[in-house]
Motif scaffolding. Structure first.
Motif, mmCIF file in Angstrom:
data_model
loop_
_atom_site.group_PDB
_atom_site.id
_atom_site.type_symbol
_atom_site.label_atom_id
_atom_site.label_comp_id
_atom_site.label_asym_id
_atom_site.label_seq_id
_atom_site.Cartn_x
_atom_site.Cartn_y
_atom_site.Cartn_z
ATOM 1 N N ILE A 1 0.856 -1.188 0.000
ATOM 2 C CA ILE A 1 0.000 0.000 0.000
ATOM 3 C C ILE A 1 0.889 1.233 0.000
ATOM 4 N N SER A 2 0.525 2.189 -0.824
ATOM 5 C CA SER A 2 1.277 3.451 -0.887
ATOM 6 C C SER A 2 0.671 4.441 0.102
ATOM 7 N N GLY A 3 1.344 5.559 0.269
ATOM 8 C CA GLY A 3 0.783 6.628 1.084
ATOM 9 C C GLY A 3 -0.513 7.138 0.487
ATOM 10 N N ASP A 4 -0.522 7.300 -0.834
ATOM 11 C CA ASP A 4 -1.748 7.748 -1.505
ATOM 12 C C ASP A 4 -2.874 6.737 -1.324
ATOM 13 N N GLY A 5 -2.537 5.457 -1.386
ATOM 14 C CA GLY A 5 -3.547 4.403 -1.204
ATOM 15 C C GLY A 5 -4.113 4.399 0.205
ATOM 16 N N LEU A 6 -3.243 4.549 1.195
ATOM 17 C CA LEU A 6 -3.692 4.610 2.584
ATOM 18 C C LEU A 6 -4.577 5.834 2.802
ATOM 19 N N ALA A 7 -4.157 6.978 2.284
ATOM 20 C CA ALA A 7 -4.949 8.192 2.424
ATOM 21 C C ALA A 7 -6.321 8.024 1.773
ATOM 22 N N LYS B 1 -8.014 5.190 1.283
ATOM 23 C CA LYS B 1 -8.835 4.279 2.096
ATOM 24 C C LYS B 1 -9.371 4.985 3.337
ATOM 25 N N LEU B 2 -8.553 5.838 3.945
ATOM 26 C CA LEU B 2 -9.021 6.596 5.109
ATOM 27 C C LEU B 2 -10.144 7.554 4.710
ATOM 28 N N LEU B 3 -10.002 8.184 3.552
ATOM 29 C CA LEU B 3 -11.002 9.130 3.068
ATOM 30 C C LEU B 3 -12.321 8.424 2.742
ATOM 31 N N GLU B 4 -12.233 7.204 2.243
ATOM 32 C CA GLU B 4 -13.430 6.455 1.851
ATOM 33 C C GLU B 4 -14.081 5.742 3.024
ATOM 34 N N GLY B 5 -13.414 5.723 4.175
ATOM 35 C CA GLY B 5 -13.939 5.010 5.338
ATOM 36 C C GLY B 5 -15.105 5.723 5.987
ATOM 37 N N GLU B 6 -15.621 5.088 7.031
ATOM 38 C CA GLU B 6 -16.728 5.660 7.793
ATOM 39 C C GLU B 6 -16.313 5.724 9.247
ATOM 40 N N PRO B 7 -16.047 6.886 9.800
ATOM 41 C CA PRO B 7 -16.164 8.190 9.161
ATOM 42 C C PRO B 7 -14.982 8.454 8.226
ATOM 43 N N SER B 8 -15.164 9.395 7.343
ATOM 44 C CA SER B 8 -14.118 9.799 6.422
ATOM 45 C C SER B 8 -13.017 10.532 7.179
ATOM 46 N N ILE B 9 -11.762 10.147 6.931
ATOM 47 C CA ILE B 9 -10.612 10.755 7.613
ATOM 48 C C ILE B 9 -9.680 11.317 6.546
ATOM 49 N N SER B 10 -9.344 12.587 6.676
ATOM 50 C CA SER B 10 -8.479 13.246 5.707
ATOM 51 C C SER B 10 -7.093 13.429 6.299
ATOM 52 N N VAL B 11 -6.086 12.964 5.566
ATOM 53 C CA VAL B 11 -4.690 13.129 5.965
ATOM 54 C C VAL B 11 -3.912 13.648 4.763
ATOM 55 N N SER B 12 -2.739 14.173 5.008
ATOM 56 C CA SER B 12 -1.851 14.574 3.918
ATOM 57 C C SER B 12 -1.070 13.344 3.474
ATOM 58 N N ALA B 13 -0.996 13.134 2.178
ATOM 59 C CA ALA B 13 -0.329 11.951 1.644
ATOM 60 C C ALA B 13 0.948 12.310 0.917
ATOM 61 N N THR B 14 1.898 11.394 0.959
ATOM 62 C CA THR B 14 3.089 11.437 0.127
ATOM 63 C C THR B 14 3.100 10.125 -0.646
ATOM 64 N N ALA B 15 4.014 9.960 -1.565
ATOM 65 C CA ALA B 15 4.065 8.724 -2.345
ATOM 66 C C ALA B 15 4.268 7.509 -1.444
ATOM 67 N N ASP B 16 5.043 7.679 -0.371
ATOM 68 C CA ASP B 16 5.364 6.522 0.463
ATOM 69 C C ASP B 16 4.809 6.608 1.881
#
Length: 162
Positions: free
Chosen positions: A112-118, A120-135
């Motif tokens: 999983i990449s940083g973008d992928g983790l971010a 999944k967090l955004l699509e979760g319930e509740p939605s969680i927003s984080v800053s992503a990097t490639a890794d």
């Protein structure tokens, strides 16, 4: 910004500082014509900002800073213990404020990449927003309640366990 740490109306803010800066802002803001005219704040929002400022002034800012440090340290210990995850405290934050945040760097072997983790967090319930990097991602405790810290922690653990 009135809506972040002040917890006031989102469309508000304060200009503070040296007198000449405040005076310059007054000359380009409402009701005068100028680029700041479009940033006019309603009377209702101004009145809503006042109790938020009063509340903010009364806060124990040292206790808040210590709490944020504890949260980042707990995240660092929890997530840093996972295989293929490096967890580092960072200071200052992305806006150069003296606020701690956590950087999670994820080994590509985890799948999983940083973008992928971010995402999944955004699509979760509740939605969680984080800053992503490639890794990896940056996680910030600044505006989170204790309950929200627990939700963010559980969501990251769940995703990294998949």
């Amino acid at each position: 910004s009135g809506g972040k740490d002040l917890h006031g109306p989102q469309g508000t803010g304060l200009v503070v500082g040296q007198r000449w800066i405040v005076e310059a802002m007054r000359n380009i803001g409402s009701p005068n014509a100028g680029f700041a005219r479009a940033m006019k704040v309603s009377k209702e929002n101004m009145v809503g900002l006042l109790p938020a400022v009063k509340h903010y002034i009364g806060l124990d800012h040292e206790a808040k800073r210590e709490r944020d440090e504890r949260v980042v340290e707990q995240w660092r210990a929890d997530f840093g213990a996972l295989a293929g995850v490096r967890a580092e405290r960072q200071l200052p934050n992305e806006a150069a404020q003296p606020l701690p945040r956590l950087k999670l760097t994820i080994d590509p072997q985890r799948g999983i990449s940083g973008d992928g983790l971010a995402q999944k967090l955004l699509e979760g319930e509740p939605s969680i927003s984080v800053s992503a990097t490639a890794d990896g991602i940056y996680v910030n405790p600044w505006l989170l309640t204790e309950d929200e810290v627990a939700i963010v922690t559980a969501a990251i653990r769940r995703i990294l366990a998949e």
